[in-house]
Design a protein around this motif. Structure first.
Motif, short mmCIF file in Angstrom:
data_model
loop_
_atom_site.label_atom_id
_atom_site.label_comp_id
_atom_site.label_asym_id
_atom_site.label_seq_id
_atom_site.Cartn_x
_atom_site.Cartn_y
_atom_site.Cartn_z
N ALA A 12 33.88 60.43 -37.70
CA ALA A 12 34.28 61.45 -38.69
C ALA A 12 34.92 62.67 -38.02
O ALA A 12 36.11 62.92 -38.17
N ASN A 13 34.14 63.44 -37.28
CA ASN A 13 34.61 64.73 -36.76
C ASN A 13 35.82 64.61 -35.85
O ASN A 13 36.66 65.51 -35.80
N LEU A 14 35.92 63.54 -35.08
CA LEU A 14 37.09 63.33 -34.24
C LEU A 14 37.89 62.11 -34.70
O LEU A 14 39.11 62.08 -34.53
N GLY A 15 37.21 61.13 -35.28
CA GLY A 15 37.91 59.90 -35.69
C GLY A 15 38.96 60.14 -36.76
O GLY A 15 40.08 59.61 -36.67
N ILE A 16 38.64 60.93 -37.76
CA ILE A 16 39.59 61.18 -38.84
C ILE A 16 40.80 61.96 -38.35
O ILE A 16 41.95 61.57 -38.63
N PRO A 17 40.62 63.07 -37.59
CA PRO A 17 41.82 63.76 -37.07
C PRO A 17 42.68 62.88 -36.16
O PRO A 17 43.91 62.92 -36.24
N ILE A 18 42.05 62.08 -35.30
CA ILE A 18 42.82 61.20 -34.42
C ILE A 18 43.59 60.17 -35.26
O ILE A 18 44.76 59.87 -34.99
N ALA A 19 42.94 59.63 -36.29
CA ALA A 19 43.61 58.64 -37.15
C ALA A 19 44.82 59.26 -37.84
O ALA A 19 45.88 58.62 -37.96
N VAL A 20 44.70 60.50 -38.29
CA VAL A 20 45.80 61.15 -39.01
C VAL A 20 46.93 61.55 -38.08
O VAL A 20 48.10 61.20 -38.30
N SER A 51 35.83 66.02 -46.16
CA SER A 51 36.07 64.66 -45.65
C SER A 51 35.97 63.58 -46.73
O SER A 51 36.82 62.68 -46.77
N PRO A 52 34.95 63.62 -47.60
CA PRO A 52 34.94 62.64 -48.69
C PRO A 52 36.19 62.70 -49.55
O PRO A 52 36.71 61.66 -49.98
N ALA A 53 36.71 63.91 -49.79
CA ALA A 53 37.95 64.04 -50.58
C ALA A 53 39.13 63.42 -49.85
O ALA A 53 39.95 62.71 -50.45
N LEU A 54 39.23 63.67 -48.54
CA LEU A 54 40.32 63.10 -47.75
C LEU A 54 40.23 61.58 -47.71
O LEU A 54 41.25 60.88 -47.87
N LEU A 55 39.03 61.05 -47.52
CA LEU A 55 38.85 59.60 -47.47
C LEU A 55 39.18 58.96 -48.82
O LEU A 55 39.79 57.89 -48.88
N PHE A 56 38.75 59.62 -49.89
CA PHE A 56 39.05 59.08 -51.23
C PHE A 56 40.55 59.01 -51.46
O PHE A 56 41.08 57.98 -51.87
N GLU A 57 41.24 60.11 -51.16
CA GLU A 57 42.69 60.13 -51.40
C GLU A 57 43.41 59.07 -50.55
O GLU A 57 44.28 58.35 -51.03
N LEU A 61 34.17 53.71 -40.03
CA LEU A 61 33.27 54.48 -40.88
C LEU A 61 32.35 53.57 -41.69
O LEU A 61 31.14 53.77 -41.75
N ILE A 62 32.95 52.57 -42.32
CA ILE A 62 32.17 51.67 -43.18
C ILE A 62 31.14 50.90 -42.36
O ILE A 62 29.95 50.83 -42.73
N PHE A 63 31.56 50.34 -41.25
CA PHE A 63 30.65 49.54 -40.42
C PHE A 63 29.49 50.39 -39.89
O PHE A 63 28.33 49.98 -39.95
N GLN A 64 29.81 51.57 -39.38
CA GLN A 64 28.75 52.39 -38.79
C GLN A 64 27.80 52.96 -39.83
O GLN A 64 26.57 52.92 -39.65
N LEU A 65 28.35 53.49 -40.92
CA LEU A 65 27.50 54.15 -41.91
C LEU A 65 26.70 53.18 -42.75
O LEU A 65 25.56 53.46 -43.13
N ALA A 66 27.28 52.01 -43.03
CA ALA A 66 26.62 51.06 -43.94
C ALA A 66 25.79 50.01 -43.20
O ALA A 66 24.93 49.38 -43.82
N PHE A 67 26.03 49.80 -41.91
CA PHE A 67 25.32 48.72 -41.22
C PHE A 67 24.78 49.13 -39.85
O PHE A 67 23.57 49.04 -39.60
N PHE A 68 25.64 49.60 -38.96
CA PHE A 68 25.27 49.76 -37.56
C PHE A 68 24.21 50.85 -37.36
O PHE A 68 23.18 50.62 -36.69
N THR A 69 24.43 52.04 -37.93
CA THR A 69 23.45 53.12 -37.80
C THR A 69 22.13 52.77 -38.46
O THR A 69 21.06 52.94 -37.84
#
Length: 308
Positions: free
Chosen positions: A107-115, A44-50, A128-136
Motif C-alpha cells: 500500500a504505502n509504497l506499492g501503490i505509488p510505485i504502481a502509478v 487509498s480505498p477511493a484510489l483502488l476503487f476508481e 494487495l488481494i493476496f496479502q490482505l485476504a490470504f497471506f497475512t
C-alpha cells in the motif's frame, strides 16, 4: 526506460519532502499517524476503487496473481527453514522472520510505485488481494497457534479481512468491473479527488518515518537474521518471481516487469505491528522494515535496468 527512471525520481522527491517535513517538525508530532490514517481509511480505498472499476479482471486475477502467490509463499518457506533449522530460532520467531522476508509493503509504497513507475495502480491489485485476504491472515493464524497470548477464531479472521478498507475498496472496484456498470460521473468525481490525496500523503508519511531509526544494533543479537531477511525480500523474492513468471508462465514485457517490481517492494510496516502484538521477532521485524524501506527504491531501479 527514461519513463521508469522518471517515475522513481518523482517518488523519491516526495519521500525527501516527507523526510524534511518530519525532521523539521513542520506538521507536528502526530502528523505521520494522521497522514497514514487518511491514506489507509479514506484515500487509498477511493484510489483502488476508481482504478479497479476500470480494470480488466483477467489482467488482475490470471498470471500476476499466480506469480504473487508463488513468490511470496516460496520465499517465506525457504527463509523459515533457514531460520528454524540453521539459526535454531523458536517457532514463533521463525514465523515472524519469514513474514519479514516475504510480506511486501503493497500500500504505502506499492501503490505509488504502481502509478508512477508501472503506469497503473491496478498492477499492485494482485499483491494487495493476496496479502490482505490470504497471506497475512495465514501468518496470523500460525502465530496464534504457536503463542499462548492470543487466540482468534476463524470468524474473527474473516471479519478482520472484511473490515479492512483496502479490501472493501478493492472488492467494490472489482465488482463494478465485473458487472460492467458505469459509475455516474457525478459520483466518480469526488472519489477521484479523494483518491488523488493517497499517493502524496503516503509518500510524505513514508519519508517522515525514515527519520531517527538506527537498525542493526549489536546488543539485539539478530544482525544475521535481519540481513538475511532483507536480502531475501529485496533479492530472492523478486528473483523467484522472475524465474516463475518468465519460464513457467512465459510472461514478458510490461507484465513481467510489473510482477518483478512489485515482488521487490520492501517489507510491510504491519509486520512490526504483528511482532509487537505477539511479542516475538521484534528486532528482526523492525530492522528489516527499515533496511528494506531505505534500499528498496534503489533495488527496484536495478530491476528496471536489468529488465530494460
Amino acid at each position: 526506460m527514461l519513463g521508469v527512471l522518471a517515475g522513481f525520481f518523482v517518488v523519491w522527491c516526495i519521500i525527501l519532502v516527507g523526510m524534511f517535513v518530519g525532521r523539521r517538525g513542520i506538521l507536528g508530532e502526530n502528523a505521520r499517524s494522521v497522514l497514514s490514517a487518511l491514506t489507509f481509511f479514506v484515500a487509498s480505498p477511493a484510489l483502488l476503487f476508481e482504478t479497479l472499476s476500470k480494470a480488466k479482471l483477467h489482467d488482475v486475477f490470471a498470471a500476476p496473481l499466480l506469480v504473487t502467490a508463488f513468490g511470496a509463499v516460496a520465499t517465506a518457506a525457504i527463509f523459515f527453514c533457514i531460520v528454524k533449522l540453521l539459526l535454531k530460532r523458536s517457532l514463533p520467531e521463525s514465523l515472524m522472520s519469514a513474514m519479514s522476508a516475504s510480506l511486501a509493503n503493497s500500500a504505502n509504497l506499492g501503490i505509488p510505485i504502481a502509478v508512477f513507475v508501472l503506469g497503473d495502480a491496478s498492477y499492485v491489485a494482485p499483491l494487495l488481494i493476496f496479502q490482505l485476504a490470504f497471506f497475512t491472515p495465514l501468518f496470523l493464524m500460525a502465530l496464534d497457534a504457536t503463542t499462548s497470548a492470543h487466540r482468534t477464531t476463524p470468524l474473527g479472521f474473516v471479519l478482520m479481512i472484511l473490515r479492512n478498507p483496502m479490501i472493501v475498496g478493492t472488492g467494490l472496484g472489482l465488482l463494478v468491473a465485473g458487472t460492467g456498470w458505469q459509475v455516474p460521473e457525478l459520483v466518480m468525481q469526488p472519489i477521484h479527488l479523494i483518491g488523488g490525496a493517497a499517493i502524496p500523503a503516503m509518500l510524505i508519511a513514508f519519508g517522515m518515518s525514515l527519520n531517527g531509526s538506527r537498525p542493526l544494533q549489536a546488543s539485539a543479537g539478530r544482525r544475521l537474521d535481519t540481513l538475511l531477511a532483507s536480502g531475501f525480500k529485496l533479492i530472492v523474492h523478486p528473483l523467484l518471481a522472475y524465474v516463475f513468471a518468465r519460464f513457467a508462465l512465459g510472461m514478458e514485457g510490461q507484465a513481467l516487469f510489473a510482477v518483478v517490481v512489485t515482488s521487490a517492494l520492501p517489507t510491510a510496516q504491519n509486520v512490526f505491528v504483528a511482532a509487537s502484538r505477539y511479542r516475538t521477532g521484534l528486532t528482526v521485524a523492525k530492522d528489516t522494515v527499515l533496511i528494506t524501506t531505505i534500499v528498496a527504491v534503489p533495488a527496484m531501479i536495478g530491476v528496471a535496468l536489468l529488465l530494460a
